[in-house]
Design a protein around this motif. Structure first.
Motif, PDB file in Angstrom:
ATOM      1  N   CYS B 288      14.874  64.856 -11.767  1.00  0.00           N
ATOM      2  CA  CYS B 288      15.516  65.348 -11.216  1.00  0.00           C
ATOM      3  C   CYS B 288      16.425  66.081 -10.468  1.00  0.00           C
ATOM      4  O   CYS B 288      16.604  66.818  -9.774  1.00  0.00           O
ATOM      5  CB  CYS B 288      15.939  64.051 -10.140  1.00  0.00           C
ATOM      6  N   THR B 289      17.239  65.788 -12.154  1.00  0.00           N
ATOM      7  CA  THR B 289      18.043  67.404 -11.962  1.00  0.00           C
ATOM      8  C   THR B 289      17.082  68.955 -12.285  1.00  0.00           C
ATOM      9  O   THR B 289      17.487  70.186 -11.257  1.00  0.00           O
ATOM     10  CB  THR B 289      18.911  66.659 -13.603  1.00  0.00           C
ATOM     11  N   LYS B 290      16.312  68.459 -12.524  1.00  0.00           N
ATOM     12  CA  LYS B 290      15.425  70.310 -12.739  1.00  0.00           C
ATOM     13  C   LYS B 290      15.000  70.390 -12.025  1.00  0.00           C
ATOM     14  O   LYS B 290      14.900  71.882 -11.085  1.00  0.00           O
ATOM     15  CB  LYS B 290      14.673  69.513 -14.209  1.00  0.00           C
ATOM     16  N   ALA B 291      14.536  69.863 -10.687  1.00  0.00           N
ATOM     17  CA  ALA B 291      14.167  69.984  -9.340  1.00  0.00           C
ATOM     18  C   ALA B 291      14.903  70.312  -8.663  1.00  0.00           C
ATOM     19  O   ALA B 291      14.433  71.276  -8.306  1.00  0.00           O
ATOM     20  CB  ALA B 291      13.340  68.829  -8.927  1.00  0.00           C
ATOM     21  N   ALA B 292      16.340  69.791  -9.188  1.00  0.00           N
ATOM     22  CA  ALA B 292      17.383  70.515  -7.681  1.00  0.00           C
ATOM     23  C   ALA B 292      17.904  71.537  -8.231  1.00  0.00           C
ATOM     24  O   ALA B 292      17.997  71.980  -7.357  1.00  0.00           O
ATOM     25  CB  ALA B 292      18.470  69.043  -7.571  1.00  0.00           C
ATOM     26  N   ALA B 358       8.307  85.644 -10.317  1.00  0.00           N
ATOM     27  CA  ALA B 358       7.228  85.904  -9.581  1.00  0.00           C
ATOM     28  C   ALA B 358       7.483  87.170  -8.037  1.00  0.00           C
ATOM     29  O   ALA B 358       7.086  87.738  -7.620  1.00  0.00           O
ATOM     30  CB  ALA B 358       6.463  84.936  -9.641  1.00  0.00           C
ATOM     31  N   PHE B 359       8.171  86.335  -8.118  1.00  0.00           N
ATOM     32  CA  PHE B 359       9.554  86.810  -6.679  1.00  0.00           C
ATOM     33  C   PHE B 359       8.562  87.236  -5.018  1.00  0.00           C
ATOM     34  O   PHE B 359       7.496  87.673  -5.177  1.00  0.00           O
ATOM     35  CB  PHE B 359       9.875  88.089  -6.803  1.00  0.00           C
ATOM     36  N   ASP B 360       7.112  85.934  -5.233  1.00  0.00           N
ATOM     37  CA  ASP B 360       6.777  86.384  -4.004  1.00  0.00           C
ATOM     38  C   ASP B 360       6.454  84.483  -3.620  1.00  0.00           C
ATOM     39  O   ASP B 360       6.738  83.721  -4.179  1.00  0.00           O
ATOM     40  CB  ASP B 360       5.403  85.935  -5.385  1.00  0.00           C
ATOM     41  N   LYS B 361       5.793  84.348  -2.475  1.00  0.00           N
ATOM     42  CA  LYS B 361       5.589  83.499  -1.883  1.00  0.00           C
ATOM     43  C   LYS B 361       5.331  82.220  -3.140  1.00  0.00           C
ATOM     44  O   LYS B 361       5.745  81.234  -3.525  1.00  0.00           O
ATOM     45  CB  LYS B 361       4.907  82.850  -0.556  1.00  0.00           C
ATOM     46  N   ALA B 362       4.129  82.604  -3.339  1.00  0.00           N
ATOM     47  CA  ALA B 362       3.316  81.699  -4.712  1.00  0.00           C
ATOM     48  C   ALA B 362       3.479  81.443  -5.562  1.00  0.00           C
ATOM     49  O   ALA B 362       4.167  80.938  -6.398  1.00  0.00           O
ATOM     50  CB  ALA B 362       1.937  82.667  -5.039  1.00  0.00           C
ATOM     51  N   GLY B 363       4.818  81.951  -6.235  1.00  0.00           N
ATOM     52  CA  GLY B 363       6.045  82.127  -7.132  1.00  0.00           C
ATOM     53  C   GLY B 363       6.940  80.799  -6.700  1.00  0.00           C
ATOM     54  O   GLY B 363       6.808  79.730  -6.966  1.00  0.00           O
ATOM     55  N   VAL B 364       7.319  80.225  -5.324  1.00  0.00           N
ATOM     56  CA  VAL B 364       8.245  79.508  -4.848  1.00  0.00           C
ATOM     57  C   VAL B 364       6.995  78.196  -5.262  1.00  0.00           C
ATOM     58  O   VAL B 364       7.386  77.118  -5.590  1.00  0.00           O
ATOM     59  CB  VAL B 364       8.241  79.939  -3.537  1.00  0.00           C
ATOM     60  N   SER B 365       5.795  78.445  -4.377  1.00  0.00           N
ATOM     61  CA  SER B 365       5.091  77.242  -4.271  1.00  0.00           C
ATOM     62  C   SER B 365       4.669  76.749  -6.006  1.00  0.00           C
ATOM     63  O   SER B 365       4.821  75.817  -6.136  1.00  0.00           O
ATOM     64  CB  SER B 365       3.436  77.088  -3.121  1.00  0.00           C
ATOM     65  N   GLY B 366       4.822  77.184  -6.598  1.00  0.00           N
ATOM     66  CA  GLY B 366       3.739  77.352  -7.896  1.00  0.00           C
ATOM     67  C   GLY B 366       5.315  76.092  -9.181  1.00  0.00           C
ATOM     68  O   GLY B 366       5.054  75.281  -9.532  1.00  0.00           O
ATOM     69  N   THR B 367       6.559  77.198  -8.345  1.00  0.00           N
ATOM     70  CA  THR B 367       7.718  76.422  -9.394  1.00  0.00           C
ATOM     71  C   THR B 367       7.798  74.824  -8.481  1.00  0.00           C
ATOM     72  O   THR B 367       7.977  73.900  -9.578  1.00  0.00           O
ATOM     73  CB  THR B 367       9.135  77.239  -8.781  1.00  0.00           C
ATOM     74  N   MET B 368       7.906  74.529  -7.441  1.00  0.00           N
ATOM     75  CA  MET B 368       7.947  73.521  -6.824  1.00  0.00           C
ATOM     76  C   MET B 368       6.851  72.467  -7.639  1.00  0.00           C
ATOM     77  O   MET B 368       7.735  71.607  -7.598  1.00  0.00           O
ATOM     78  CB  MET B 368       8.307  73.834  -4.771  1.00  0.00           C
ATOM     79  N   PHE B 369       5.640  73.243  -6.872  1.00  0.00           N
ATOM     80  CA  PHE B 369       4.775  71.880  -8.118  1.00  0.00           C
ATOM     81  C   PHE B 369       4.599  71.685  -9.427  1.00  0.00           C
ATOM     82  O   PHE B 369       4.493  70.675  -9.829  1.00  0.00           O
ATOM     83  CB  PHE B 369       3.460  72.669  -7.751  1.00  0.00           C
ATOM     84  N   TYR B 370       5.044  72.778 -10.175  1.00  0.00           N
ATOM     85  CA  TYR B 370       5.863  72.421 -11.367  1.00  0.00           C
ATOM     86  C   TYR B 370       6.635  71.493 -11.225  1.00  0.00           C
ATOM     87  O   TYR B 370       6.198  70.459 -12.373  1.00  0.00           O
ATOM     88  CB  TYR B 370       5.812  73.562 -12.232  1.00  0.00           C
ATOM     89  N   VAL B 371       7.766  71.496 -10.416  1.00  0.00           N
ATOM     90  CA  VAL B 371       8.910  70.564 -11.222  1.00  0.00           C
ATOM     91  C   VAL B 371       8.372  69.260 -10.620  1.00  0.00           C
ATOM     92  O   VAL B 371       8.416  67.789 -10.733  1.00  0.00           O
ATOM     93  CB  VAL B 371      10.066  70.942 -10.424  1.00  0.00           C
TER      94      VAL B 371
END
Lengths: 642, 526
Positions: B288-292, B358-371
């Motif tokens: 959780c700390t990581k995700a937040a 990545a500075f891209d929307k895909a980077g955001v979604s990838g990061t969120m999926f990863y955490v």
């Protein structure tokens, strides 16, 4: 893909009525296999009955769909059944679907009918086997996979069934796996089949690369625009796949050893159905071979070589099942040759496949019945004179014998004679080469099958002292009788009015009368003369003269034929030994080179790890210092950079 | 001068603030639930306290999740005068946090055969080994305040990625951290280690908070505001003589945040704290700390600092590379399972940073999926660790895991699967998650992105060695001791592990729905 147009303009319509539950054909036996395997010992008592009922149920569904098909006019008999979206990856979409047309329906009826009969037979044959439930589960698995193979509407789905029958075959050849020789036979079949499967997989990949699709309709639509080289390559790769599954030259070596499996398996899988899958593949891919004469010529050569190869090997075998296996190889060679001849041959390839399915399955069951009564003896030199004690087996086997010889009006005559006739059609050297091969093959077939028949049923008794041959129970003989009736009349019914070729014509084409280079009546007469000569020779050698119990030394050819014309030695010298050396070399390189590098790298990482680890000393003050150093470093470097 | 001061006061103080209650209701539910939890702690009878707290905490989290999924999705907006931004990434991460903390609470509530939560000491204030402690244990005392503390921490975590200005973000950071400092010190066994972990975490956390605040102050000086959008809009328009304040400000804020994800060189606390903390708390922190914290990093990097990213990018890229390399290389020589998982979490943080850069929307979604994917797996991992015991205490030394597969095939099989997921083997969520962060880095991250991905893949190979070695240890080595046993967990831990493992598998086989959800939720509101 609601409807697709085949080469003769046939409209394939979405499945309705009975054909819309065509998936039951695969699902019923598949359920049986899963149920028996998962159910475990609880199903030991009645599992074989369930498997048999499910197999018959599949036949009923198939027959109902067949009747529905008959209700339509010939141009509208093809149904397509969409099942589900199977693969959806980017631009590539593949639906799993079933194609119920005249070609697949012929197979469905053959597989379910003969398969169900063999289920019944096995109830008797396997009555005392402790692993009977497992056997029936595998049989059901086989039926399901075979039906999936022939009903698939794409090469990829076909491949699933293709591997399924391979798996069932492997499991059943090695069914008595506690015997090392049998287990080895299973492995051999598996390995040789892998070679063929590589061909099929590469063909599918090539189709994907060239056409972007792997379903029959799209590939067919794309063939016209693809480059000739690619089409030939795909054709040859498909042929390689077909050779593996159908035990055709040069991948024929596994079939003889596959006789290690229980005899009903030999009858169903290694005679009537699975081994003919290669012929199905070639005929189904007719549009590819039609577009590439070179690939088609290769099919003809494979067929011609195999039919002679099998016939020669069959002449020398003393093991009744191996002799029948050689004969199967040879007969499939005929089918392959016919399939290689193109539209004039496709229908007859399938026709012969059908009649062969009946008479060869019948003979295998007969052989099983003989073994049943002879304490599992398979050496024909220990048989002789069985006609008196096993009347039913003798008569039913006799029907199969007359059928394979091509004696009119038995089934084989109607199908094989047509293939010989078709082989003589064409220009240049080809009709003479292929036609002669087919003709000579018929003569040899007559000799070795008569030899087998006479050695087993006629002549003097050469039994060991401890055997007391007896007729098999009804549950075994009834299927034999049914198949014998098929061997006798199926060809006549379907062939005398050209009913079967007409039935298949919308799918495989053909129809136009072609004239062989020799008058067809002369050909028929010539064939019959050769057959009679073959029978006479066999009669003289194996009935008039006494058959020694110990095999005589024989001529060089006989010696060669006994060891399958040195095929195992060739494989061993050409592939196995170099393969072993290659793997040894690779292991050496791997150990010294790759492992050395990897090991060194791992040691380096490990060393680095233990050194860096010392920084983690547990003191909060030094952690804080690390952080501070990090902050200063980052700020400093970034300040310098900017 | 006075004009500057007036404009510097957050707008929230000067006007009537409109609040979109539906948008912030999930957050309010968790905060309210935490306060009620404190009351329960004060008034409920001792015997039923544990059960009451667990049920109440789970109810609170589930209610919050239901409101979030059911209503808040329709209320994406800036609210509370711009201090809280409820947008796609916020909602996705809040939902992830709630789901993960439900699993974490289930593992914290595990009693095994005992009366109270097994992982926590009966009396946090007692000196380890003192008669006082023994008396507390005899009296059946329990530290069920762990549950309201968890809720408070979750509330801080939920606010962290939603913060619209640096002050809110700092408050969220402290709200999430302070309960964690206490929770780390409440382990039932090896209490000295636990106290040490707590103190270290507190000291270093305070240190990093100072960096964050210093950075925020510099940015305030630069832009005259703490509002993220204002900082972004000032980036190109500020007076040139102030430019030297921007870069240090940005870097210091990011450093404060990167401390929380355990990025190198701000990672030193991670192994010590993960090892000392009660095992379920370690799982909670890792997930959780990581995700937040990644949510907060995404927020500042994509909304406040993206205009100046060419100036500071190199620093974070260097940190990402260093994190991957140090995390994976150091995990090779670990001998303690919890420390190994700590280093593994450091390496994972490095992989996620690759996606952030990545500075891209895909980077955001990838990061969120990863955490999300990593959180599910790591909670299950720590839950399994808490089940392996020798003479009652947790058998965290690797040698104690030898031959586990022989006697306890199911547990060993589950853990082997978890390790394969950490290694990023296909058919596990680890593979899809790595792909989700590496792919945008290659396509949108430029040459630096490609270099990071190459290093990331090499580091994955190193970590794969570590994980596979444990699998070999479990299956192909003779057991070192006959006393190592696996406690039979209650349904709660079983559920947490099962859900974690099944979802790890599901996200590896059919990641489509969650990837799509993350993709739809990847647009920040500025």
């Amino acid at each position: 893909m609601h409807s697709l147009i085949t080469e003769t303009g046939v409209v394939t319509q979405a499945a309705t009525g009975v054909s819309s539950v065509g998936w039951l054909l695969v699902a019923l036996p598949l359920f049986g296999a899963a149920f028996l395997l998962v159910g475990g010992k609880a199903t030991d008592k009645w599992g074989h009955h369930l498997a048999t009922i499910l197999s018959w149920a599949a036949f009923v569904v198939g027959a109902a769909a067949f009747l529905q098909m008959l209700g339509n006019d010939p141009e509208h008999r093809s149904y397509h059944l969409r099942l589900f979206d199977w693969i959806s990856a980017g631009g590539f979409k593949l639906e799993a679907g079933m194609l119920l047309d005249q070609l697949s329906m012929s197979f469905v009826l053959l597989v379910t009918f003969v398969g169900s009969l063999i289920h019944v037979y096995s109830i008797g044959y396997m009555a005392h086997d402790p692993n009977r439930r497992r056997f029936f589960a595998y049989l059901n698995l086989f039926v399901a996979s075979m039906l999936l193979l022939v009903l698939a509407d794409s090469y990829l789905l076909l491949f699933v069934g293709w591997e399924g029958v391979g798996l069932a075959s492997y499991l059943l050849i090695g069914f008595w796996y506690t015997n090392p020789a049998y287990a080895t036979a299973g492995n051999k079949a598996f390995v040789v089949n892998r070679v063929g499967d590589i061909g099929l997989t590469l063909a599918i990949m090539a189709m994907f690369a060239v056409f972007g699709h792997v379903d029959f309709a799209s590939v067919q639509a794309g063939v016209g625009t693809a480059s000739k080289g690619w089409v030939t390559a795909i054709g040859l790769l498909l042929l390689l796949g077909a050779c593996g599954k159908s035990a055709q030259f040069p991948l024929q070596s596994w079939l003889g050893d596959a006789m290690a499996g229980p005899t009903p398996v030999s009858a169903l899988i290694h005679a009537a159905t699975m081994v003919t899958a290669g012929v199905y593949l070639v005929v189904r891919s007719g549009f590819i071979f039609d577009a590439s004469p070179d690939a088609r010529l290769a099919v003809c050569f494979v067929g011609a070589i195999t039919l002679l190869f099998g016939a020669i090997v069959g002449c020398a075998k003393d093991d009744i099942k191996k002799a029948l296996a050689a004969s199967t190889m040879s007969q499939i060679g005929y089918m392959m040759l016919a399939a290689g001849l193109g539209p004039i041959g496709y229908a007859f390839a399938i026709f012969h496949l059908l009649t062969h399915g009946f008479f060869k399955a019948g003979m295998f069951l007969g052989a099983g019945s003989v073994m049943h009564g002879m304490n599992n003896q398979v050496d024909m030199r220990r048989f002789g004179g069985l006609a008196t004690v096993m009347k039913i087996t003798w008569v039913t086997f006799g029907f199969g014998w007359l059928a394979i010889l091509g004696v009119p009006p038995f089934s084989g005559f109607w199908s094989k004679d047509k293939i010989i006739e078709a082989a003589f059609v064409g220009d240049g050297w080809q009709p003479w080469v292929f036609g002669t091969a087919a003709l000579v093959g018929a003569g040899i077939t007559a000799f070795y099958m008569s030899r087998l028949f006479f050695m087993t049923f006629q002549g003097k008794k050469r039994w060991s002292d401890d055997v007391h041959p007896h007729e098999s129970p009804l549950v075994m003989t009834v299927p034999m009788m049914v198949l014998a009736v098929g061997s006798a009349v199926l060809g006549l019914i379907l062939g005398v009015t050209d009913m079967f070729p007409t039935w298949l014509e919308p799918v495989v084409g053909g129809g136009a009368e072609e004239h062989p280079v020799i008058n067809k009546w002369v050909l028929m007469g010539l064939t019959l003369v050769l057959v009679i000569v073959g029978i006479a020779l066999a009669y003289v050698r194996y009935v008039r003269e006494a058959v020694p119990v110990a095999p005589p030394k024989g001529s060089l050819l006989t010696q060669a034929a006994r060891v399958d014309l040195y095929q195992d030695a060739v494989n061993e010298g050409l592939f196995m030994r170099p393969g072993i050396h290659l793997t040894r070399g690779l292991v050496f390189t791997d150990r010294k080179g790759v492992d050395g590098a990897v090991g060194g790298l791992a040691a380096f990482v490990g060393g680095a790890s233990s050194r860096v680890r010392r920084l983690q000393n547990g003191y909060a003050r030094s952690y804080a210092l690390t952080m501070l150093a990090g902050v200063v470093a980052i700020l400093g470097v970034m300040w310098v950079i900017n | 001068m006075s004009a500057v001061v007036t404009s510097a006061v957050p707008a929230a103080f000067l006007q009537a603030v409109k609040v979109d209650y539906w948008a912030v209701l999930p957050l309010l539910i968790v905060l309210g639930g935490a306060l009620v939890g404190v009351l329960v702690e004060a008034f409920a009878p001792r015997r039923s306290r544990h059960t009451l707290q667990v049920v109440w905490t789970l109810l609170t989290l589930v209610a919050s999740l239901v409101v979030l999924a059911g209503w808040s999705r329709g209320h994406e907006a800036k609210t509370l005068g711009g201090s809280v931004v409820i947008d796609g990434p916020t909602l996705f991460l809040q939902g992830t946090l709630l789901a993960l903390s439900i699993l974490a609470v289930l593992t914290m509530a595990e009693r095994f055969p005992g009366q109270d939560a097994d992982a926590f000491t009966p009396m946090g204030a007692a000196t380890p080994g003192s008669p006082y402690e023994a008396a507390a244990a005899r009296a059946g005392l329990t530290t069920s305040e762990i549950f309201p503390l968890t809720l408070l921490s979750v509330a801080g975590m939920m606010l962290f990625p939603a913060a619209g200005d640096l002050i809110t973000m700092f408050v969220a950071l402290e709200v999430l951290s302070l309960p964690l400092y206490i929770m780390c010190g409440l382990a039932r066994r090896r209490r000295l280690l636990s106290h040490e972990a707590s103190l270290k975490y507190f000291l270093l956390g305070a240190f990093s908070s100072a960096f964050f605040l210093f950075g925020a102050a510099l940015l305030f000086a630069y832009s005259g505001s703490l509002d993220l959008v204002t900082i972004a809009s000032t980036t190109s328009a500020a007076a040139p003589e102030l430019n030297n304040l921007l870069l240090p400000g940005v870097l210091l804020v990011l450093i404060g945040l990167m401390f929380k994800i355990g990025a190198v060189p701000f990672h030193s606390w991670t192994p010590d704290v993960y090892q000392g903390a009660p095992t379920p708390v370690s799982g909670f922190m890792a997930a959780c700390t990581k995700a937040a914290a990644f949510g907060a990093i995404l927020r500042v990097a994509y909304t406040a600092f993206d205009g100046s990213r060419w100036d500071w990018r190199a620093a974070v890229i260097a940190v990402a590379i260093l994190t991957m390399v140090v995390g994976s290389v150091l995990s090779v020589t670990q001998t303690d399972m919890k420390r190994l998982l700590a280093y593994s979490s450091i390496a994972h943080a490095g992989f996620v940073l690759v996606g952030v850069m990545a500075f891209d929307k895909a980077g955001v979604s990838g990061t969120m999926f990863y955490v999300a994917a990593y959180g599910l797996t790591v909670i299950a991992a720590f839950a399994v660790v808490s089940m392996i015991r020798e003479n009652g205490s947790e058998a965290t030394h690797l040698s104690q895991w030898a031959g586990l597969g022989k006697n306890h095939p199911v547990v060993a099989g589950v853990f082997a699967f978890i390790l394969l997921a950490f290694a990023g083997i296909p058919l596990t969520s680890g593979f899809t998650a790595k792909y989700a962060v590496f792919a945008p880095a290659v396509t949108d991250g430029g040459r630096a992105g490609v270099i990071m991905v190459i290093i990331g893949v090499l580091c994955s190979a190193i970590t794969a060695f570590v994980y596979v070695r444990i699998i070999i240890l479990m299956y192909f080595t003779e057991p070192s001791s006959e006393d190592v046993t696996v406690l039979v967990p209650s349904p709660m831990t079983t559920i947490a592990v099962t859900v974690g493992v099944l979802l790890t598998f599901a996200l590896g086989v059919v990641p489509g729905p969650v990837l799509d959800l993350a993709g739809q939720a990847s647009q920040f509101i500025r």
